[in-house]
Design a protein around this motif. Structure first.
Motif, short mmCIF file in Angstrom:
data_model
loop_
_atom_site.label_atom_id
_atom_site.label_comp_id
_atom_site.label_asym_id
_atom_site.label_seq_id
_atom_site.Cartn_x
_atom_site.Cartn_y
_atom_site.Cartn_z
N ALA A 137 0.83 -1.20 0.00
CA ALA A 137 0.00 0.00 0.00
C ALA A 137 0.87 1.26 0.00
N ALA A 138 0.66 2.10 -1.01
CA ALA A 138 1.31 3.41 -1.12
C ALA A 138 2.84 3.34 -1.19
N ASP A 141 3.79 5.81 -3.85
CA ASP A 141 3.67 7.18 -3.35
C ASP A 141 4.86 7.54 -2.45
N GLN A 142 5.26 6.56 -1.65
CA GLN A 142 6.39 6.80 -0.73
C GLN A 142 7.64 7.19 -1.51
N LEU A 145 7.23 10.61 -3.25
CA LEU A 145 7.44 11.73 -2.34
C LEU A 145 8.92 11.97 -2.08
N TRP A 146 9.65 10.88 -1.90
CA TRP A 146 11.11 11.00 -1.74
C TRP A 146 11.71 11.67 -2.98
N ARG A 149 11.18 15.26 -2.89
CA ARG A 149 11.97 15.88 -1.83
C ARG A 149 13.43 16.05 -2.22
N GLU A 279 16.80 8.44 9.28
CA GLU A 279 15.71 8.54 8.30
C GLU A 279 15.82 9.76 7.40
#
Ligand SMILES: Nc1nc2c(ncn2[C@@H]2O[C@H](COP(=O)(O)OP(=O)(O)OP(=O)(O)O)[C@@H](O)[C@H]2O)c(=O)[nH]1
Ligand SMILES: Nc1nc2c(ncn2[C@@H]2O[C@H](COP(=O)(O)OP(=O)(O)OP(=O)(O)O)[C@@H](O)[C@H]2O)c(=O)[nH]1
Ligand SMILES: [Mg+2]
Ligand SMILES: [Mg+2]
Lengths: 299, 306
Positions: A137-138, A141-142, A145-146, A149, A279
């Motif tokens: 799931a996602a 998207d993860q 987004l990175w 960024r 992280e």
């Protein structure tokens, strides 16, 4: 080099154990063994190391705790370094250089890829990442987004799409957009799941087909530094499926463990190449055995 | 090939066929093998030490039961003690008399919190409840989206206030909304964090203070090594957890972390995760876990086969 070095706590512990100790007794051996086990060193490696230590103490009549400690260091170091210097990430003579990143669920693959892409980009390279985890799931998207960024292009697959198709698209994109690097994210999979390991082999075949039968320049297995004895099985099975060329030890910013990598290097000959220490995009360090050994022995 | 504990003990006990009780020497020899098996399974070394000491005490001088040989007798004692340690009784979820019941999940990065928030919601829905999921991870990229996708899969509403609001505030607002909309269980997902990260642990304390959860569940990866005791202790010291979810048991890790966690914090393991899909959640059975840790099929049938 390391915020909290691998084995730093181990050797601090060993130091505590040997300082001020007049003689080498069974209790010291036991405590050393516990220190090794406590760092998640493989249990069979531990037993072997302890046997060698005992032999050395007996045959060479070592009297001093410090000598025992030196012996222990020598053994662990040689297992880890085995003669080589740093093993930097391989680079293809002809762009794009392709890295395939694999591992069990939740170890830190996607985050490591973001960090690595960030590092390569800062070094002046054009980097593309492929979001070939179309299952979780996602996951796409993860990575997307990175990508935003850190300012890196992401080739996305639709959720539920065939990951091999995403890899195929990404290989095309990397060539047509003249990328220096393509880094491929894959879904987390447990190494005992036959069908998922087959899927990974298929991804690998797609990579090879596009590059005149050359596999990815690096196939990196990400390990979670808090993993215990199971890491050996992970390394064995992934190596059997896609011939991993290097390890990434993620989450080493937790309390220092990760002793299991010594066994993996020792038994499977797979070197550690990168270490994850947090992280944030900059929390990735290139693993340099000699610097590492120094850090290891830092008093 | 993997040698089972019984096989190993068989070797140890070769010389004492026909004995009627276990001598100190027998038990010491056997405990060396037991220790190794437990360490191979990632049980924490301190836990192993205490455990073998206790078993040694119980086993020395014990009469060998009719129909069993010495190795089987030892395996029997070991597995009984392990089962007792892991908690004989099933530990159900606590529900509040006053709706909603609040469940909060916490744990290290990547342990399986978000996935298990979804699995719990699916299970509760099957039981006829009306849960709500709460997106309390404001840090991980796409964590909210992940929970939304999961929520859709299990047909459960997801409460989110984006990633700019404090998680304690989000949790509070979610409980208020659940009260108004008749959701009887609120499941709060939180960001992964290291137990040594003071700032983030403090955030969890504030979430707890804001919504007073009826269940704080620590999510632990079954592949965790020796560090499991520190993780459990860290989270329990900060939050006083109520139970544990042990995840990724569909792998081949022996899962000794279960024993470490249970021993160190004394809280029951309530559920185990056995896959990535939303129905891959099972109730925890101590005896199955014992067989797994010892690397044996079913200990009792092994003993009975004798
Ligand atoms: N503390 C710490 N956390 C990390 C590190 N690397 C990754 N993480 C965290 O670990 C969690 C899982 O990371 P991911 O990158 O999503 O792991 P993954 O292997 O891609 O996971 P799947 O795709 O679900 O198998 C996230 O919360 C990350 O932020 C690290 O080096 N240190
Ligand atoms: N095989 C297997 N995979 C699981 C299980 N539970 C979770 N996972 C996978 O583990 C990975 C991490 O799960 P998440 O639910 O994202 O973990 P998390 O604790 O929320 O991670 P963070 O929010 O980054 O700390 C995902 O790939 C999940 O699909 C399980 O029981 N078995
Ligand atoms: Mg991922
Ligand atoms: Mg999560």
């Amino acid at each position: 080099m390391f915020k909290r070095g691998l084995f730093k706590t181990l050797f601090q512990k060993v130091d505590q154990l040997v300082t001020g100790r007049g003689r080498i007794d069974e209790e010291l051996f036991e405590e050393l063994e516990e220190a090794l086990i406590g760092s998640d060193l493989n249990i069979h490696t531990t037993i072997r190391v302890m046997e060698e230590l005992r032999n050395a103490v007996r045959d060479e009549r070592l009297k001093d705790g410090q000598d025992v400690k030196e012996r222990l260091k020598t053994f662990l170091t040689s297992a880890l370094v085995s003669g080589e210097g740093a093993s930097p990430l391989a680079v293809s003579p002809q762009a794009p250089t392709v890295y395939l990143v694999v591992g069990v669920n939740g170890v830190g693959k996607t985050t490591t890829i973001a960090k690595l892409a960030y590092k390569l980009k800062r070094e002046g390279n054009k980097v593309i990442v492929a979001a070939a985890d179309t299952f979780r799931a996602a996951a796409v998207d993860q990575l997307a987004l990175w990508g935003e960024r850190i300012g890196v292009d992401v080739v996305k697959g639709r959720e539920g799409a065939d990951p091999s198709a995403v890899v195929f698209d990404a290989m095309q994109a990397a060539v047509s957009r003249k990328a220096d690097y393509l880094i491929i994210d894959t879904a987390g999979r447990l190494h005992n799941k036959v069908n998922l390991m087959e899927e990974l082999k298929k991804i690998n075949r797609i990579v090879m087909r596009d590059r005149n039968n050359r596999p990815a320049d690096e196939t990196l297995l990400v390990l979670d530094a808090t993993t215990g004895q199971n890491a050996v099985n992970q390394a064995k099975e992934f190596k059997a499926a896609v011939n991993i060329t290097g390890l990434v030890l993620a989450k080493l910013d937790g309390t220092a463990r990760g002793g299991i990598v010594i066994t993996i290097k020792d038994e499977l000959g797979v070197p550690i190449k990168l270490v994850g220490t947090g992280e944030k995009p900059e929390d990735l360090e290139v693993f340099d055995p000699s610097a590492f050994v120094e850090a290891l022995f830092e008093e | 090939m993997f040698e089972s504990l019984t096989d190993k003990l068989q070797g140890v006990f070769k010389r004492l066929r026909g004995k009627s009780s276990l001598s100190e020497q027998d038990v010491n020899d056997a405990m060396r093998e037991v220790r190794l098996v437990l360490l191979e399974a990632d049980v924490n070394f301190k836990v192993v030490k205490d455990f073998t000491a206790r078993v040694r005490e119980r086993a020395v001088g014990e009469q060998i039961l009719e129909g069993l040989n010495a190795p089987q007798q030892v395996v029997k004692i070991v597995s009984e003690e392990l089962t007792a340690l892991l908690g004989g009784e099933q530990a159900p979820l606590t529900f509040s008399h006053q709706s909603p019941t609040v469940i909060m999940l916490c744990g290290l990065q990547g342990a399986g919190k978000t996935t298990h928030a979804g699995k719990l919601a699916a299970m509760l829905r099957k039981q006829g409840r009306n849960p709500m999921l709460v997106a309390g991870d404001i840090y991980r990229p796409a964590a909210i989206k992940q929970l939304e996708v999961v929520g859709e899969q299990v047909k459960t509403p997801v409460f989110t206030m984006g990633d700019q609001t404090d998680p304690a505030e989000i949790a509070k607002a979610a409980v208020d909304k659940a009260q108004r909309y008749g959701n009887d269980v609120v499941i709060v997902d939180t960001a992964g964090r290291l137990q040594i990260d003071e700032a983030l642990m403090d955030e969890l304390r504030r979430v707890k203070a804001a919504v007073r959860p009826h269940e704080i569940l620590l999510v632990v990866d079954a592949m965790t090594g020796q560090e499991a005791v520190n993780v459990a202790k860290g989270f329990n010291d900060a939050l006083e957890i109520d139970g544990v979810i042990l995840t990724k048991l569909d792998g081949d890790a022996r899962g000794g972390a279960a024993l470490s966690v249970k021993t160190v914090v004394g809280k029951p393991i309530k559920f185990v995760g056995v896959g990535e899909k939303m129905d891959a959640l099972e109730i925890f059975y101590p005896d199955r876990m014992v067989s797994r840790i010892l690397g044996m099929g079913d200990v009792m049938t092994l003993i009975e086969r004798a």
